[in-house]
Design an enzyme around this catalytic site. Sequence first.
Site, short mmCIF file in Angstrom:
data_model
loop_
_atom_site.label_atom_id
_atom_site.label_comp_id
_atom_site.label_asym_id
_atom_site.label_seq_id
_atom_site.Cartn_x
_atom_site.Cartn_y
_atom_site.Cartn_z
N ASP A 238 0.81 -1.22 0.00
CA ASP A 238 0.00 0.00 0.00
C ASP A 238 0.85 1.27 0.00
OD1 ASP A 238 -2.57 1.35 0.26
OD2 ASP A 238 -1.96 1.85 2.31
N HIS A 243 4.59 4.96 -2.70
CA HIS A 243 4.88 6.30 -2.19
C HIS A 243 6.32 6.43 -1.64
CE1 HIS A 243 0.72 6.71 -2.82
NE2 HIS A 243 0.28 6.35 -1.64
C1 BG6 Z 1 -2.91 5.91 -0.07
C2 BG6 Z 1 -2.95 4.66 0.76
O1 BG6 Z 1 -2.30 5.64 -1.31
O2 BG6 Z 1 -2.15 6.91 0.61
C3 BG6 Z 1 -3.55 4.96 2.12
O3 BG6 Z 1 -3.72 3.67 0.10
C4 BG6 Z 1 -2.82 6.09 2.79
O4 BG6 Z 1 -3.54 3.80 2.95
C5 BG6 Z 1 -2.71 7.30 1.85
O5 BG6 Z 1 -3.55 6.47 3.96
C6 BG6 Z 1 -1.80 8.36 2.44
O6 BG6 Z 1 -1.88 9.52 1.65
P1 BG6 Z 1 -1.63 10.95 2.25
O7 BG6 Z 1 -1.68 11.86 1.06
O8 BG6 Z 1 -2.73 11.20 3.24
O9 BG6 Z 1 -0.30 10.91 2.92
#
Ligand code: BG6
Length: 483
Positions: A238, A243
């Site tokens: 995930d 990320h």
């Molecule tokens: C998403 C994930 O891609 O990114 C989530 O699936 C996560 O689990 C989210 O909470 C986090 O994104 P941000 O922009 O809130 O840091």
Amino acid sequence: MQKAEPHLFIVFGGTGDLMRRKLLPALYSLVTQELVDQSFRVLAVARDEFDEGAYRSWAQEALDEFAKADGEAMHKWCNSCLNYFAIGKGEADDFAGLRKKIEEVESAHELPGNRAFYLALPPRVFPATIEGLGREGLNEAPGWARIVVEKPFGRNIESARELNKLVHQYYDETQVYRIDHYLGKETVQNLLVFRFSNPIFESLWNRDRIDSVQITVAETVGVGTRAGYYDQAGALRDMVQNHLTQLLTLTAMEAPAAFEADAIRNEKVKVLKSITPIKDSDVVFGQYRAGHILGESVLGYTDEENVPEESETETFVALRLEINNWRWQGVPFYLRTGKRMKERRSQIVVTFRPPPVSLFMGTNQRPISPNALILTIQPDEGFDLRIEVKKPGQGIALKTESLDFRYSDDFVDLPDGYETLLHDVLTADQTLFVRGDEVEEAWELYTPLLAGGHTIHTYEAGTWGPGVSDRLLAELGDWWVSL
Ligand code: BG6
């Protein structure tokens, strides 16, 4: 800024959470900034049997809740620019119906046949949707056709390859936009600007000067209502594969030959190819148990709605890796992410080497803290450069202080990442999207860790994760820099 050509924007998953929270507000913001043409129309596609009027009311409520704009104008926009198509079970006839609907909307608004298809769908239906579009010839258009695919792109290296194969059966790579919304964040884009327009840092950005790099993406939220997806995914799929890996490659890449999509993506791929295979002993997996966050008690992961009691899905991952190239050989990179952690905080901490000789060691009852550059992606976006200064007074005593910059001191609102990314899709800029080979390289790296059988350490909600994650750093004489 470049204005998008007249087109139709088609969203699969048009009644979903992503549409409600992110896509509709981002699209509307592009309208108010006049970054799309007046003829711009949206066609939402979903299974729900809405008629167009009901859909528009649904969208109005979504915008009222999530967009920062004048209500009346927004409602007017919904009534004139949003269309809806119920796709039933997504069988061949349904896609034929969709084609008809697209042509109707285009002809009613004299659109030239440019089409962006956004798959805001659960990953299990990506293949059927791509095939449905392809079989109906909707991968081509009288103008241009582009397809946007949400993450996660595959579940492991094999499924990512298969998905790429299917995508490339119908689309060439220039039509494909694989989204990682972290790349849309201002502070993530700023990483490139920071590195490649400030040579004072770039000249220090290597194994001679840098001791280690830590990348943390900590969240306070738990799994919420997403257990159906999350319990099958876990934090490695995930968050880490996408990320955190994007943050890693942007931090470590070489300067591209030009500020162009392929030049940048080539450099990111080279970083991934240079990473030494990650061993099981370089990874710590964790799962949150009950605890307290900001004074409120919260449930443990296995007590959350729809999470199986015996679930061994990780909600936390910490790992260390090495980039075996000329710039980084020998510099450990530590990655860490988790849900239900102490604070919401995404940061990259670059720790520099200590002075070769510590002139002041011992005069201060503590060793010198190494210089560190902390890039904060969220919240309070900005950076801090930690330096040592002399405390005023007799004798030499040192203190760590920060030179800092906060976006909020100089800029009002930062645009939402989705707004940037949608605008890029519409103006054919692929710089902030993940290329097919890049996504496969990332899966190649992490797939061996998905085999299972590793220990899942529990951690109390509201902490920085399982204490054993400290071991990954301690073994190399490092520690998590306190955030
Ligand atoms: C998403 C994930 O891609 O990114 C989530 O699936 C996560 O689990 C989210 O909470 C986090 O994104 P941000 O922009 O809130 O840091």
